[in-house]
Design an enzyme around this catalytic site. Structure first.
Site, PDB file in Angstrom:
ATOM      1  N   LYS A   1       0.471  -0.971  -0.174  1.00  0.00           N
ATOM      2  CA  LYS A   1      -0.001   0.464   0.140  1.00  0.00           C
ATOM      3  C   LYS A   1       0.895   1.412  -0.072  1.00  0.00           C
ATOM      4  O   LYS A   1       2.265   0.968   0.367  1.00  0.00           O
ATOM      5  CB  LYS A   1      -1.041   0.293   1.593  1.00  0.00           C
ATOM      6  CG  LYS A   1      -1.812   1.746   1.293  1.00  0.00           C
ATOM      7  CD  LYS A   1      -2.749   1.280   2.868  1.00  0.00           C
ATOM      8  CE  LYS A   1      -3.949   1.873   2.777  1.00  0.00           C
ATOM      9  NZ  LYS A   1      -4.952   1.317   3.759  1.00  0.00           N
TER      10      LYS A   1
ATOM     11  N   SER B   1      -8.691   2.046   3.265  1.00  0.00           N
ATOM     12  CA  SER B   1      -8.584   2.927   2.066  1.00  0.00           C
ATOM     13  C   SER B   1      -7.079   2.026   1.113  1.00  0.00           C
ATOM     14  O   SER B   1      -6.265   2.492   0.730  1.00  0.00           O
ATOM     15  CB  SER B   1      -7.221   3.857   3.066  1.00  0.00           C
ATOM     16  OG  SER B   1      -6.237   3.306   4.014  1.00  0.00           O
TER      17      SER B   1
ATOM     18  N   SER C   1     -10.324  -0.302   6.650  1.00  0.00           N
ATOM     19  CA  SER C   1      -9.537   0.129   5.710  1.00  0.00           C
ATOM     20  C   SER C   1      -8.606  -1.239   4.861  1.00  0.00           C
ATOM     21  O   SER C   1      -8.548  -1.168   3.704  1.00  0.00           O
ATOM     22  CB  SER C   1      -7.991   1.159   5.680  1.00  0.00           C
ATOM     23  OG  SER C   1      -8.931   2.340   5.694  1.00  0.00           O
TER      24      SER C   1
END
Length: 473
Positions: free
Chosen positions: A80, A155, A179
């Site tokens: 990420k 996210s 997330s």
């Protein structure tokens, strides 16, 4: 020439092929590079690629005997874009870091590489991971492959979309207010928030920050467990990190251990829920009865969750981002500015109250798990929404006060320190995925994976990904 059919294989099957010598890490990188070229321009999941670095790492790893290459044996993993990878552009989705190339990887990345993971890409994320819709000023929006007009949530949105489109077998993410769970739910994959300390990472801004944890994402529960095994373990740089358990999470997932008593709640008593999502998750939860479990409607008392999370999240933003507000305000998105300013306005009394609320809710939740083995609820309260909407402003007739309140069903679980995952459990009438949130008591990661695998087998939704991105009907 490597077989493109490999994109449809499970991560566990691909690791077996790596260990037997049937495929090499370089073959897999070729497969991924071709697949990304075919599909990623439609979804924008992996905006930064680092195949040269990945191939160099793969060649070094291949000098070792097959059995000495770690749990992942050379399986490629995307990281990420909030997390540093040495020598690779790491933007955090912010114009402030548009050209940031870290000199050192996060210890989480070093750990994965030491376990045979090969980093080939950074997955897209909202600016600083704020807000559960993956878009930013650096790379733009990530789109949902089930309907490219829809949000992939966030996210860890890029991670979920990479899995759903076959440009990753496993993916790293992180989770504060859902997330890892929200995008898994929206994209029809599995995303897990592990227990605090399960996955070591480099501390930043505060030595004991624990609202955010790092965790695994995959297309099925066994693959998820494999990645959690590769991510787990203590590190002296992370004082909250936990030692490895004597038995692997993959063996726990495969144990067939069935929960005896299950609680299902459509709303955890704190949030509106889209009626279709409530109906699909309830039906899935009730199927635990097929494994002999008692399923009852119940939830712990989490009534302070919204106030508590609002304060503690704002405090976290103030600690981690106030310096940026002072020096780079013009480059921050409005939601991030709002979060930081909310944090800077807090009084010690407000923080005291929020911390006390968290302790009380955690104690009540622990007591709840004396009766129930698992708690089930929707992972998101709505199906995937139009990608141009920055967030969910209302649900089932209730308007929300801010851009994160629609995430209460996941952030309440964050606050009470429980491991939780989102399991694909069905589809809306329009063909969009719905995720069931499965929650276990603190440190009950193995129990969580075992129960989730039992239900996954009953539901039969596993294997619906990867897909080619689908334009709106």
């Amino acid at each position: 020439m490597a077989d493109q059919g490999l994109v449809r294989e499970t991560a566990c099957a691909v690791v077996d092929k790596l260990n037997s010598g049937e495929v090499t890490p370089l073959d897999l990188l070729d497969v991924l590079e071709k697949r990304i070229a075919e599909v990623d321009d439609r979804v924008n999941a992996l905006p930064t690629l680092c195949f040269d670095r990945a191939r160099a790492h793969a060649k070094t790893l291949m000098k070792k005997p097959a059995g000495d290459r770690g749990l992942l044996a050379g399986l490629p993993i995307p990281i990420k874009d909030l997390t540093n990878v040495e020598g690779v552009l790491t933007t955090q989705g912010s114009p402030i870091y548009r050209n940031n190339v870290p000199a050192r990887s996060d210890i989480l990345v070093e750990h994965l590489e030491n376990n045979g993971g090969i980093i080939y890409a950074k997955s897209n994320t909202p600016e600083f991971g704020a807000g559960a819709n993956t878009f930013n000023e650096v790379f733009g929006a990530t789109r949902n492959p089930w309907d490219t007009s829809r949000s992939a949530a966030g996210s860890s949105g890029g991670a979920a979309v990479a899995l759903a489109t076959g440009t990753a077998w496993l993916a790293h993410g992180s989770d504060m207010g859902g997330s890892l769970r929200n995008p898994a739910s929206f994209c029809g994959v599995v995303g897990m928030r592990p227990s605090i300390g399960r996955v070591a990472h480099s501390p930043a801004f505060k030595i004991d920050r624990n609202l955010t944890v790092h965790g695994p994402m995959a297309r099925n529960v066994e693959d998820l467990a494999l990645l959690l095994d590769a991510m787990s373990g203590e590190h002296p740089a992370d004082p909250l990190s936990l030692p490895l358990l004597p038995t692997s999470f993959l063996s726990a997932a495969r144990s067939g251990k069935k929960p005896k008593r299950i609680a299902y709640s459509p709303d955890l008593g704190i949030t509106p829920v889209d009626p279709e999502v409530a109906a699909i998750t309830r039906k899935a939860a009730e199927r635990f009865a097929e494994a002999g479990a008692i399923v009852e409607e119940a939830h712990p008392d989490l009534r302070e969750a919204h106030e508590c999370f609002h304060v503690l999240r704002a405090f976290d933003f103030a600690i981690s981002k106030a310096a940026l507000l002072r020096s780079k305000r013009d480059q921050l998105k409005p939601e991030v500015i709002w979060n930081i300013e909310e944090g800077l306005k807090l009084t010690v009394e407000q923080i005291e109250r929020a911390e006390a609320q968290r302790v009380a809710m955690s104690a009540r939740t622990l007591e709840f798990f004396n009766t129930y083995d698992l708690l089930l609820a929707p992972a998101t309260i709505v199906p995937p929404f139009p990608v141009e909407n920055r967030y969910v402003a209302e649900c089932a007739g209730k308007k929300f006060d801010n851009y994160v309140e629609w995430l209460g069903i996941v952030y309440a679980i964050t606050l009470v320190c429980c491991p939780a995952l989102s399991l694909p459990c069905g589809f809306t009438a329009s063909g969009l995925p719905v995720g069931l949130q499965v929650v276990a008591p603190p440190r009950g990661d193995a129990q969580l994976l075992a129960g989730a695998k039992v239900l996954e087998d009953i539901l039969g939704v596993r294997g619906t990904t990867p897909i080619d991105p689908r334009a709106p009907k």
